[in-house]
Motif scaffolding. Sequence first.
Motif, PDB file in Angstrom:
ATOM      1  N   SER A   1       0.798  -1.221   0.000  1.00 37.66           N
ATOM      2  CA  SER A   1       0.000   0.000   0.000  1.00 37.66           C
ATOM      3  C   SER A   1       0.835   1.277   0.000  1.00 37.66           C
ATOM      4  O   SER A   1       0.329   2.343  -0.346  1.00 37.66           O
ATOM      5  N   VAL A   2       2.093   1.175   0.416  1.00 37.74           N
ATOM      6  CA  VAL A   2       2.971   2.346   0.488  1.00 37.74           C
ATOM      7  C   VAL A   2       4.303   1.993  -0.145  1.00 37.74           C
ATOM      8  O   VAL A   2       4.821   0.886   0.055  1.00 37.74           O
TER       9      VAL A   2
ATOM     10  N   ARG B   1       1.522   6.672  -1.369  1.00 38.38           N
ATOM     11  CA  ARG B   1       0.498   5.631  -1.376  1.00 38.38           C
ATOM     12  C   ARG B   1       0.445   5.037  -2.783  1.00 38.38           C
ATOM     13  O   ARG B   1       0.336   5.766  -3.777  1.00 38.38           O
TER      14      ARG B   1
END
Length: 208
Positions: free
Chosen positions: A71-72, A145
């Motif tokens: 996600s990051v 992100r």
Amino acid sequence: MGGLDKPALPVGGRPMRDRVLAAVSDATPRVLVGAADAVPAGVRVVREDPPGGGPVAAAAAGLALLDPDVSVVALLAADLPLLTRAAIGELLKHLDRKTPDTEPPGGGLAPARPARSGLDGERGPDGACFVDGDGRRQSLCGVWRVAALRAAVHRLTVERGGSLSGAPVRALLAGLVVREVAWSGEGPPPWFDCDTDEDVRRAEEWAR
């Protein structure tokens, strides 16, 4: 630098790209975009399309190799020999921090800016990157992100008729909510990059 493979040049006895990879040693996966004869174990290597197409094309190639649950992502130039895990941790801390309607100056952040909802549905930034003393964003020394970056890559690809070759980073990040972080730690700035022989000599002195 005369066509040399800059990221392969040693600083403190280690190639610059290996020092960058060490700053994110706890990340999974780690992806290196570019030509490389030897990389640390477990690092995935890919080339941008076309080779030499610039940082936005490289970012797109790297994103394509990320696992679905990531996600990051840290988006980093490969010639940042003074980057540290502490600096990456500082960026992640600011990325995770929720943003009020207006953010007061101070706390190591850039001047206040209105906030909006991030792509995850919560109020917060799409990314965080360092800014230098003159307020210039160091966009290739930041954390982002993944959903926001992928959406930005898709938008820019459509805008440019299918090619990201030569696209500027500022065009990729246009429209994203970016938390600008001033470096307040000890030592040299983590975004110091090596574009000349003199830069490499300065980095060697700092790395001692």
